[in-house]
Scaffold this motif. Structure first.
Motif, mmCIF file in Angstrom:
data_model
loop_
_atom_site.group_PDB
_atom_site.id
_atom_site.type_symbol
_atom_site.label_atom_id
_atom_site.label_comp_id
_atom_site.label_asym_id
_atom_site.label_seq_id
_atom_site.Cartn_x
_atom_site.Cartn_y
_atom_site.Cartn_z
ATOM 1 N N LEU A 1 0.806 -1.247 0.253
ATOM 2 C CA LEU A 1 0.003 0.229 0.006
ATOM 3 C C LEU A 1 0.672 1.195 -0.065
ATOM 4 O O LEU A 1 1.989 1.014 0.551
ATOM 5 C CB LEU A 1 -0.902 0.022 1.120
ATOM 6 N N PRO A 2 0.473 2.355 -0.445
ATOM 7 C CA PRO A 2 1.301 3.552 -0.740
ATOM 8 C C PRO A 2 1.538 3.960 0.772
ATOM 9 O O PRO A 2 0.958 3.926 1.810
ATOM 10 C CB PRO A 2 0.337 4.578 -1.379
ATOM 11 N N ALA A 3 2.773 4.775 1.058
ATOM 12 C CA ALA A 3 2.991 5.271 2.395
ATOM 13 C C ALA A 3 2.065 6.383 2.715
ATOM 14 O O ALA A 3 1.666 6.954 1.764
ATOM 15 C CB ALA A 3 4.537 6.027 2.218
ATOM 16 N N GLN A 4 1.694 6.456 4.021
ATOM 17 C CA GLN A 4 0.908 7.493 4.305
ATOM 18 C C GLN A 4 1.750 8.744 5.170
ATOM 19 O O GLN A 4 2.823 8.411 5.707
ATOM 20 C CB GLN A 4 -0.093 7.117 5.475
ATOM 21 N N PRO A 5 1.367 9.981 4.924
ATOM 22 C CA PRO A 5 1.980 11.038 5.642
ATOM 23 C C PRO A 5 1.739 10.935 7.281
ATOM 24 O O PRO A 5 1.035 10.225 7.768
ATOM 25 C CB PRO A 5 1.297 12.034 5.125
ATOM 26 N N ASP A 6 2.381 11.698 7.998
ATOM 27 C CA ASP A 6 2.335 11.899 9.146
ATOM 28 C C ASP A 6 1.109 13.002 9.585
ATOM 29 O O ASP A 6 0.722 13.816 8.731
ATOM 30 C CB ASP A 6 3.583 12.577 9.965
ATOM 31 N N PRO A 7 0.175 12.590 10.335
ATOM 32 C CA PRO A 7 -0.774 13.096 10.545
ATOM 33 C C PRO A 7 -0.860 14.923 10.997
ATOM 34 O O PRO A 7 -1.474 15.730 10.718
ATOM 35 C CB PRO A 7 -1.859 12.714 11.763
ATOM 36 N N SER A 8 0.574 15.103 11.241
ATOM 37 C CA SER A 8 0.854 16.514 11.526
ATOM 38 C C SER A 8 0.921 17.136 10.293
ATOM 39 O O SER A 8 0.855 18.769 10.308
ATOM 40 C CB SER A 8 2.267 16.743 12.256
ATOM 41 N N VAL A 9 0.768 16.904 9.074
ATOM 42 C CA VAL A 9 0.688 17.423 7.810
ATOM 43 C C VAL A 9 -0.566 18.342 7.881
ATOM 44 O O VAL A 9 -0.536 19.163 7.000
ATOM 45 C CB VAL A 9 1.067 16.851 6.804
ATOM 46 N N PHE A 10 -1.623 17.809 8.455
ATOM 47 C CA PHE A 10 -2.814 18.406 8.216
ATOM 48 C C PHE A 10 -2.994 19.677 9.387
ATOM 49 O O PHE A 10 -2.956 19.649 10.449
ATOM 50 C CB PHE A 10 -4.082 17.565 8.361
ATOM 51 N N ARG A 11 -3.021 20.906 8.657
ATOM 52 C CA ARG A 11 -3.169 22.117 9.494
ATOM 53 C C ARG A 11 -4.563 22.294 10.033
ATOM 54 O O ARG A 11 -5.700 21.754 9.594
ATOM 55 C CB ARG A 11 -3.131 23.267 8.653
ATOM 56 N N SER A 12 -4.776 22.727 11.099
ATOM 57 C CA SER A 12 -6.001 23.089 11.713
ATOM 58 C C SER A 12 -6.028 24.651 11.999
ATOM 59 O O SER A 12 -4.910 25.088 12.526
ATOM 60 C CB SER A 12 -6.214 22.386 13.177
ATOM 61 N N VAL A 13 -6.975 25.508 11.918
ATOM 62 C CA VAL A 13 -7.116 26.874 12.339
ATOM 63 C C VAL A 13 -8.198 27.076 13.171
ATOM 64 O O VAL A 13 -9.023 26.433 13.149
ATOM 65 C CB VAL A 13 -7.224 27.723 11.117
ATOM 66 N N THR A 14 -8.131 28.367 13.634
ATOM 67 C CA THR A 14 -9.308 28.351 14.681
ATOM 68 C C THR A 14 -10.471 29.192 13.764
ATOM 69 O O THR A 14 -10.118 29.987 12.705
ATOM 70 C CB THR A 14 -8.868 29.923 15.522
ATOM 71 N N PRO A 15 -11.631 28.640 14.100
ATOM 72 C CA PRO A 15 -12.532 29.040 13.145
ATOM 73 C C PRO A 15 -13.257 30.488 13.208
ATOM 74 O O PRO A 15 -12.759 30.980 14.510
ATOM 75 C CB PRO A 15 -13.960 28.066 13.688
ATOM 76 N N ALA A 16 -13.784 31.121 12.348
ATOM 77 C CA ALA A 16 -14.244 32.555 12.565
ATOM 78 C C ALA A 16 -15.604 32.548 11.660
ATOM 79 O O ALA A 16 -15.751 33.433 10.999
ATOM 80 C CB ALA A 16 -13.157 33.525 11.482
ATOM 81 N N PHE A 17 -16.352 31.718 12.526
ATOM 82 C CA PHE A 17 -17.995 31.916 12.029
ATOM 83 C C PHE A 17 -18.688 33.056 12.624
ATOM 84 O O PHE A 17 -18.079 33.582 13.817
ATOM 85 C CB PHE A 17 -18.585 30.244 12.046
ATOM 86 N N ALA A 18 -19.813 33.358 12.170
ATOM 87 C CA ALA A 18 -20.265 34.641 12.855
ATOM 88 C C ALA A 18 -21.462 33.939 13.922
ATOM 89 O O ALA A 18 -21.782 32.714 14.149
ATOM 90 C CB ALA A 18 -21.479 35.096 11.746
ATOM 91 N N ASP B 1 -2.877 12.551 2.110
ATOM 92 C CA ASP B 1 -2.663 13.837 1.655
ATOM 93 C C ASP B 1 -2.695 14.131 0.235
ATOM 94 O O ASP B 1 -2.411 14.900 -0.601
ATOM 95 C CB ASP B 1 -1.339 14.541 2.099
ATOM 96 N N GLU B 2 -3.182 12.928 -0.730
ATOM 97 C CA GLU B 2 -3.295 13.051 -1.933
ATOM 98 C C GLU B 2 -4.444 13.812 -2.652
ATOM 99 O O GLU B 2 -4.045 14.433 -3.751
ATOM 100 C CB GLU B 2 -3.056 11.434 -2.615
ATOM 101 N N PRO B 3 -5.524 13.495 -2.206
ATOM 102 C CA PRO B 3 -6.671 14.224 -2.624
ATOM 103 C C PRO B 3 -6.503 15.473 -3.267
ATOM 104 O O PRO B 3 -6.968 16.242 -4.112
ATOM 105 C CB PRO B 3 -7.885 13.840 -1.870
ATOM 106 N N PRO B 4 -6.063 16.599 -2.081
ATOM 107 C CA PRO B 4 -6.143 17.894 -2.505
ATOM 108 C C PRO B 4 -4.865 18.303 -3.531
ATOM 109 O O PRO B 4 -5.213 19.136 -4.349
ATOM 110 C CB PRO B 4 -5.675 18.685 -1.199
ATOM 111 N N VAL B 5 -3.958 17.369 -3.562
ATOM 112 C CA VAL B 5 -2.928 17.511 -4.645
ATOM 113 C C VAL B 5 -3.497 17.325 -6.228
ATOM 114 O O VAL B 5 -3.608 18.052 -7.121
ATOM 115 C CB VAL B 5 -1.775 16.828 -4.424
ATOM 116 N N ARG B 6 -4.444 16.281 -6.040
ATOM 117 C CA ARG B 6 -5.039 15.902 -7.326
ATOM 118 C C ARG B 6 -5.919 16.772 -7.862
ATOM 119 O O ARG B 6 -6.194 17.009 -9.101
ATOM 120 C CB ARG B 6 -5.372 14.463 -7.245
#
Ligand code: ZN
Ligand code: ZN
Length: 331
Positions: free
Chosen positions: A39-56, A300-305
């Motif tokens: 199976l293809p290698a998987q990234p480390d989960p730390s590659v995904f950014r989280s940000v503070t939401p700014a909803f109304a 992490d492949e879907p956003p690149v593709r």
């Protein structure tokens, strides 16, 4: 006349030529392949950014749409003055049990207790990564006034967990909620939570139309020929929330999950049918990636593709909104 997606014995089916599902032997072949092929290698989960939401807070103005990605298919959509949740899943695992099954790579982008008041909850289908027992119970308790809109057959599940106002819709049916029209749209997928319940409840997407803005949430779907008809009926959409992950192995997943290239094609079908008349062009918001590992492609492949397919289609990169978990954007 019985609609073509209603099958015998109260079950449902995909009405399109390429909508047939893999049989159980296919599930076995997939699992066997996983043991024998690398199976293809998987990234480390730390590659995904989280940000503070700014909803109304508590609500956005009626002429705005604020889209906040909680993760996977869970969004807070603020549209027409309403606060709407899609496929809310806050649990650690998308699974029937707490000790096994796909575990979250990224925490929910908004803490459940930090949500603004919720007016509407939309459910697309009953898979564990879209309909979560514990989340439904907590939301039903916290938000007794919320209206739940679900495809055919799912109301008993929600009522049994405390939801009070539950409305079941069939494909193409719609309901007005405080000036926002909410329509149930076709999708190419299936349903099941246990043994013997396959396709006993329906699956769908949702279209939301305020006076000023229209948004499409596709739910889980493979590529089918009716995206244009959805935009014809409920569009033109300023934003399309489309799934781009859970597509490998392709021979198995194609009927039920778009890959990134098909998601871009679905977006083009939607826009070709009804293009927004004025102002900004429509935006695509990818979902169903980066949160739970359900299938074999690298996380992490879907956003690149999707970015590659978007560029190849000659679309402007600023109209592809690849959100971080927790990120809010305003239309
Ligand atoms: Zn599903
Ligand atoms: Zn899913």
């Amino acid at each position: 006349m019985t609609p073509s997606h209603h099958a015998a014995a109260g079950r449902f089916r995909n009405p399109w030529p390429n909508g047939a599902l893999q049989r159980f032997s296919g599930v076995l072949r997939w699992q066997l392949d996983r043991l024998t092929k690398p199976l293809p290698a998987q990234p480390d989960p730390s590659v995904f950014r989280s940000v503070t939401p700014a909803f109304a807070r508590p609500r956005a103005s009626e002429d705005r749409v604020v889209i906040t990605w909680v993760g996977h298919a869970s969004f807070l959509l603020q549209i027409g003055g309403l606060n709407v949740l899609t496929d809310p899943v806050w649990s650690e695992r998308a699974s029937p049990v707490a000790f096994a099954g796909p575990r979250r790579w990224v925490p929910p982008g908004i803490a459940l207790d930090a949500l603004p008041p919720i007016d509407v909850v939309l459910i697309s289908h009953n898979h564990y990564d879209h309909l979560d027992d514990a989340t439904v119970r907590r939301l039903a308790a916290n938000e007794p006034g919320a209206r739940w809109m679900v495809p055919l057959g799912l109301a008993p599940f929600l009522r049994a967990r405390g939801a009070r106002q539950v409305l079941e819709l069939d494909w193409w049916q719609e309901k007005g909620v405080d000036g926002v029209v909410i329509g149930c749209t076709p999708a190419q997928h299936f349903s099941a939570r246990g043994f013997g319940d396959r396709n006993r409840t329906l699956w769908c997407g949702w279209a939301l139309a305020s006076v000023a803005r229209r948004v499409y949430f596709a739910g889980d779907t493979g590529y089918h020929p009716s995206f244009g008809a959805i935009a014809d009926r409920f569009g033109p959409f300023q934003a399309a929330l489309l799934p781009i992950g859970a597509y490998e192995p392709r021979w198995f997943m194609r009927p039920v999950h778009l890959n990134p290239e098909e998601a871009v094609q679905a977006f083009r079908d939607l826009v070709a049918a009804r293009r927004p008349a004025t102002g900004r062009p429509a935006v695509m918001v990818p979902m169903h990636w980066g949160t739970f590992k359900l299938t074999d492609e690298p996380m992490d492949e879907p956003p690149v593709r999707v970015a590659r397919a978007w560029g190849a289609a000659g679309l402007a990169l600023e109209d592809l909104w690849v959100l971080a978990h927790g990120e809010s954007r305003t239309l």
